[in-house]
Design a protein around this motif. Structure first.
Motif, PDB file in Angstrom:
ATOM      1  N   ASP A  31       0.679  -1.539  -0.099  1.00  0.00           N
ATOM      2  CA  ASP A  31       0.449  -0.061   0.260  1.00  0.00           C
ATOM      3  C   ASP A  31       1.137   1.457   0.512  1.00  0.00           C
ATOM      4  OD1 ASP A  31      -1.479   2.195   0.405  1.00  0.00           O
ATOM      5  OD2 ASP A  31      -2.457   0.905   2.454  1.00  0.00           O
ATOM      6  N   CYS A  32       0.868   1.707  -1.536  1.00  0.00           N
ATOM      7  CA  CYS A  32       1.911   3.217  -1.743  1.00  0.00           C
ATOM      8  C   CYS A  32       0.934   4.258  -0.854  1.00  0.00           C
ATOM      9  CB  CYS A  32       3.057   3.007  -2.774  1.00  0.00           C
ATOM     10  SG  CYS A  32       3.483   1.769  -3.027  1.00  0.00           S
ATOM     11  N   ARG A  33      -0.446   3.835  -1.043  1.00  0.00           N
ATOM     12  CA  ARG A  33      -1.253   5.467   0.154  1.00  0.00           C
ATOM     13  C   ARG A  33      -1.259   5.427   1.505  1.00  0.00           C
ATOM     14  NH1 ARG A  33      -4.084   9.359  -2.337  1.00  0.00           N
ATOM     15  NH2 ARG A  33      -4.361   8.162  -4.267  1.00  0.00           N
ATOM     16  N   ASN A  34      -1.929   4.736   2.297  1.00  0.00           N
ATOM     17  CA  ASN A  34      -1.547   5.005   3.535  1.00  0.00           C
ATOM     18  C   ASN A  34      -1.127   3.318   3.725  1.00  0.00           C
ATOM     19  OD1 ASN A  34      -3.340   7.552   4.226  1.00  0.00           O
ATOM     20  ND2 ASN A  34      -4.591   6.808   2.407  1.00  0.00           N
ATOM     21  N   GLY A  35       0.682   3.177   3.604  1.00  0.00           N
ATOM     22  CA  GLY A  35       0.140   1.905   5.087  1.00  0.00           C
ATOM     23  C   GLY A  35       1.863   1.422   4.126  1.00  0.00           C
ATOM     24  N   GLN A  36       2.044   0.127   4.251  1.00  0.00           N
ATOM     25  CA  GLN A  36       3.670  -0.572   4.121  1.00  0.00           C
ATOM     26  C   GLN A  36       3.753  -0.736   2.744  1.00  0.00           C
ATOM     27  OE1 GLN A  36       5.948  -0.867   6.100  1.00  0.00           O
ATOM     28  NE2 GLN A  36       7.186  -1.523   4.678  1.00  0.00           N
ATOM     29  N   GLY A  37       4.464   0.430   2.206  1.00  0.00           N
ATOM     30  CA  GLY A  37       4.177  -0.012   0.571  1.00  0.00           C
ATOM     31  C   GLY A  37       6.654  -0.111  -0.380  1.00  0.00           C
ATOM     32  N   THR A  38       5.973  -0.680  -1.106  1.00  0.00           N
ATOM     33  CA  THR A  38       7.453   0.028  -2.297  1.00  0.00           C
ATOM     34  C   THR A  38       7.270   0.952  -3.037  1.00  0.00           C
ATOM     35  OG1 THR A  38       8.798  -1.863  -1.034  1.00  0.00           O
ATOM     36  CG2 THR A  38       9.018  -1.313  -2.731  1.00  0.00           C
ATOM     37  N   VAL A  39       7.552   1.740  -3.916  1.00  0.00           N
ATOM     38  CA  VAL A  39       7.588   2.095  -4.756  1.00  0.00           C
ATOM     39  C   VAL A  39       8.489   2.370  -5.566  1.00  0.00           C
ATOM     40  CG1 VAL A  39       5.457   4.152  -3.807  1.00  0.00           C
ATOM     41  CG2 VAL A  39       8.425   4.494  -3.608  1.00  0.00           C
ATOM     42  N   HIS A  40       8.797   2.767  -6.663  1.00  0.00           N
ATOM     43  CA  HIS A  40       9.856   2.380  -7.818  1.00  0.00           C
ATOM     44  C   HIS A  40      10.286   4.243  -8.385  1.00  0.00           C
ATOM     45  CE1 HIS A  40      12.111   1.313 -12.142  1.00  0.00           C
ATOM     46  NE2 HIS A  40      12.650   2.298 -11.600  1.00  0.00           N
ATOM     47  N   ASP A  41      11.696   4.646  -8.022  1.00  0.00           N
ATOM     48  CA  ASP A  41      11.233   5.730  -8.365  1.00  0.00           C
ATOM     49  C   ASP A  41      11.905   5.965  -9.607  1.00  0.00           C
ATOM     50  OD1 ASP A  41      12.250   8.069  -9.622  1.00  0.00           O
ATOM     51  OD2 ASP A  41      12.812   8.825  -7.156  1.00  0.00           O
ATOM     52  N   MET A  42      10.875   5.740 -10.788  1.00  0.00           N
ATOM     53  CA  MET A  42      11.308   5.514 -12.444  1.00  0.00           C
ATOM     54  C   MET A  42      12.532   6.705 -12.768  1.00  0.00           C
ATOM     55  SD  MET A  42       8.005   4.321 -13.772  1.00  0.00           S
ATOM     56  CE  MET A  42       6.841   5.997 -13.136  1.00  0.00           C
ATOM     57  N   TYR A  43      12.667   7.577 -12.490  1.00  0.00           N
ATOM     58  CA  TYR A  43      13.459   8.529 -12.925  1.00  0.00           C
ATOM     59  C   TYR A  43      15.123   8.265 -11.960  1.00  0.00           C
ATOM     60  CZ  TYR A  43      16.363  12.909 -13.500  1.00  0.00           C
ATOM     61  OH  TYR A  43      17.019  14.456 -13.336  1.00  0.00           O
ATOM     62  N   GLN A  44      15.594   7.767 -11.156  1.00  0.00           N
ATOM     63  CA  GLN A  44      16.446   7.573 -10.416  1.00  0.00           C
ATOM     64  C   GLN A  44      16.854   6.222 -10.551  1.00  0.00           C
ATOM     65  OE1 GLN A  44      18.305  10.246  -7.640  1.00  0.00           O
ATOM     66  NE2 GLN A  44      15.902   9.939  -6.729  1.00  0.00           N
ATOM     67  N   ASN A  45      16.518   4.974 -11.297  1.00  0.00           N
ATOM     68  CA  ASN A  45      15.705   3.735 -11.376  1.00  0.00           C
ATOM     69  C   ASN A  45      16.322   3.121  -9.888  1.00  0.00           C
ATOM     70  OD1 ASN A  45      15.659   1.637 -11.709  1.00  0.00           O
ATOM     71  ND2 ASN A  45      17.630   1.106 -12.854  1.00  0.00           N
ATOM     72  N   GLN A  46      14.864   3.694  -7.684  1.00  0.00           N
ATOM     73  CA  GLN A  46      15.598   3.324  -7.214  1.00  0.00           C
ATOM     74  C   GLN A  46      14.551   2.416  -6.911  1.00  0.00           C
ATOM     75  OE1 GLN A  46      17.003   6.563  -5.070  1.00  0.00           O
ATOM     76  NE2 GLN A  46      18.948   6.740  -6.190  1.00  0.00           N
ATOM     77  N   MET A  47      14.535   2.057  -5.763  1.00  0.00           N
ATOM     78  CA  MET A  47      13.440   1.064  -5.661  1.00  0.00           C
ATOM     79  C   MET A  47      12.970   2.011  -3.760  1.00  0.00           C
ATOM     80  SD  MET A  47      11.913  -0.930  -6.658  1.00  0.00           S
ATOM     81  CE  MET A  47      11.938  -1.513  -8.010  1.00  0.00           C
TER      82      MET A  47
END
Length: 323
Positions: A31-47
């Motif tokens: 859950d990347c809105r309100n909770g535990q989550g993992t996002v991919h930063d596409m600009y810097q290619n980072q998690m």
């Protein structure tokens, strides 16, 4: 109520790191809105993984960041109430090839003169290139303009402290500077600072400050006109939907007051009659839509409120389109 609506629409927003922007971030797990989550930063290619609140970081919460070149290793990050990093590790992976440099330490705040934005910049810590070379000490950041102010975040990194070679156990203490302007989270390559090069950077910085004045004026003028066109579109819809179309003449007068005022603001020489030397197009637009322009078009409070709402909606749409 109408004026309050306008003020709310015109007020600048201040956000923490916002991962809801689908152009830059993609939720890959949880859950990347309100909770535990993992996002991919596409600009810097980072998690980036952690607990999110309204798609933003939580001050003091621990986040973990990784990059394909870190080979599974994760680094800690901690953010402040402003959504910028306070401490932890910043992977400088933009443009990295086989190894990825990492800065670990504390971060300061800097108002970037050419981006009109506040940044978190390395303050004190260790910058490890990943090849056995580390820079340990105090860091500073000098903003750079790039091709045009307000387009790309760039700057020179200045360092004083120890350059350590872990392989041959050697140390060199002194002043170093990045050999070129660094883009965002890009790789920083330091070289020993020289008096002539530092003087050149200083002169370039002050020249660019003068050039940036013209860049920002042009951008502000374009922004004002984009907003004006969005407002005019909403006013036309409001007038078309008004009872019997009776508000048409008032809407026409309002539209021309807006256009005429913007033209005079954008083209009149500074200090000329009826203008202020400190009034930029965006400020002039705010004055027009919140003040005399609405007051002149009609004595009908209902129509005036409808126009004010149309203006607020136009501003919101223009701001959303400009993100």
């Amino acid at each position: 109520m109408a004026l309050a609506t306008l003020v709310a629409a015109l007020a600048p927003a201040v956000h923490a790191l916002d991962i809801s922007n689908a152009d830059f971030y993609r939720c890959v797990q949880g859950d990347c809105r309100n909770g535990q989550g993992t996002v991919h930063d596409m600009y810097q290619n980072q998690m980036l993984e952690g607990v999110w609140q309204n798609s933003k970081t939580i001050p003091g919460q621990r986040y973990l960041v990784s990059h394909p070149l870190t080979k599974g290793k994760k680094y800690e990050q901690f953010y402040g109430a402003d959504g910028l990093m306070d401490r932890g590790s910043q992977i400088r992976g933009f443009g990295a090839m086989n190894i990825v440099p990492v800065f670990t330490g504390s971060f300061g705040r800097l108002d970037h003169a050419f981006m009109r934005a506040r940044l978190a910049v390395p303050y004190e810590g260790v910058y490890a290139l990943g090849n056995g070379i580390e820079f340990r000490g105090r860091f500073d950041y000098m903003p750079a303009k790039g091709m045009e102010a307000g387009r790309i975040t760039m700057g020179h990194i200045i360092f004083y402290g120890d350059k350590v070679d872990l392989e041959d156990n050697s140390k060199e203490t002194g002043l170093f500077v990045s050999n070129s302007a660094v883009v965002g989270g890009g790789v920083v390559m330091f070289m020993p600072a020289r008096p002539d090069y530092m003087a050149l950077l200083q002169q370039q910085y002050h020249r660019d400050l003068q050039i940036a004045v013209g860049d920002f004026k042009q951008q502000e003028s374009e922004k004002a006109w984009r907003t004006a066109f969005a407002i005019l579109g909403q006013v036309a819809l409001t007038m078309a939907g008004s009872s019997g179309g009776g508000g048409g003449s008032s809407g026409n007068r309002f539209a021309m007051d807006l256009v005429s005022g913007l033209m005079k603001s954008a083209t009149a020489p500074e200090g000329s009659a009826g203008t202020s030397a400190n009034t930029d197009p965006s400020t002039r637009l705010i004055q027009l839509v919140t003040g005399a322009a609405l007051g002149k078009v009609t004595g009908d409070s209902g129509l005036s409120n409808s126009l004010a709402q149309a203006v607020a909606t136009g501003i919101e749409k223009s701001n959303a389109a400009g993100k």
